[in-house]
Design an enzyme around this catalytic site. Structure first.
Site, PDB file in Angstrom:
ATOM      1  N   GLY A 119       4.532   7.835  11.079  1.00 12.40           N
ATOM      2  CA  GLY A 119       3.683   8.244  12.132  1.00 12.40           C
ATOM      3  C   GLY A 119       3.661  10.118  12.183  1.00 12.40           C
ATOM      4  CB  CYS A 120       6.858  12.229  12.408  1.00 10.25           C
ATOM      5  SG  CYS A 120       7.411  11.308  14.173  1.00 10.25           S
ATOM      6  CB  THR A 121       4.626  11.730   7.491  1.00  8.60           C
ATOM      7  OG1 THR A 121       6.026  11.836   7.403  1.00  8.60           O
ATOM      8  CG2 THR A 121       3.978  12.464   6.175  1.00  8.60           C
ATOM      9  CB  ALA A 143       2.985  16.677  10.109  1.00 10.72           C
TER      10      ALA A 143
END
Length: 165
Positions: A55-57, A60
């Site tokens: 999710g964070c990738t 970003a």
């Protein structure tokens, strides 16, 4: 008139219409960055749980893919997590991220912004970063807060909410 501050545990919830709390953290390039350094610019301040997680990738990369549109509107993007400067450097390089990532290993800014929360997963309770984004105007005032962010389309929503009229 700004909303009153809400206390959650030991954290304060930052509300729309109030001044964004200032802080200084180490950036991915090793320099110290303060929120006040960006006075006069619109700002996306997004908090995320961990470098290199799915999710964070994705989040970003969505900001990365829209960077030209953010730059055209003179909007700065800052990502904050508890990851180390070294982790941020690898994450940025691996995914060609053209914006600054800030390291908050002690979680002081996470607490300051009320995003360090009790979470649960598969019946296990733990503390972690709640994916949250603050849109801050040129005067340092929080204009919009997105809590419990759903990643898909989030960067586009931030851009639309910050675009000049």
């Amino acid at each position: 008139m700004p909303d009153e501050l809400l206390l959650v545990g030991d954290s304060v919830l930052v509300s729309e219409g109030e001044a964004a709390p200032d802080f200084t953290l180490q950036a991915d390039d090793g320099t110290e960055v303060s929120l006040g350094d960006f006075r006069g610019k619109k700002l996306v301040l997004y908090f995320y749980p961990k470098d290199e997680t799915p999710g964070c990738t994705q989040e970003a990369m969505e900001f990365r893919d829209l960077i030209k549109k953010f730059e055209d509107e003179d909007i700065i993007i800052l990502g904050v997590s508890k990851d180390s400067v070294e982790s941020h450097q690898k994450f940025k390089q691996r995914h060609n991220l053209p914006f600054t990532l800030l390291s908050d290993p002690e979680g002081k800014v996470l607490d300051l912004y009320g995003v360090w929360k009790k979470k649960s997963l598969y019946g296990r309770t733990f503390m972690g970063t709640e994916r949250t984004t603050f849109l801050i105007d040129e005067n340092g005032v929080v204009r919009k807060v997105y809590r419990k962010v759903k990643v898909k389309g989030h960067a586009q929503a931030c851009l639309l909410d910050l675009k000049s009229p």
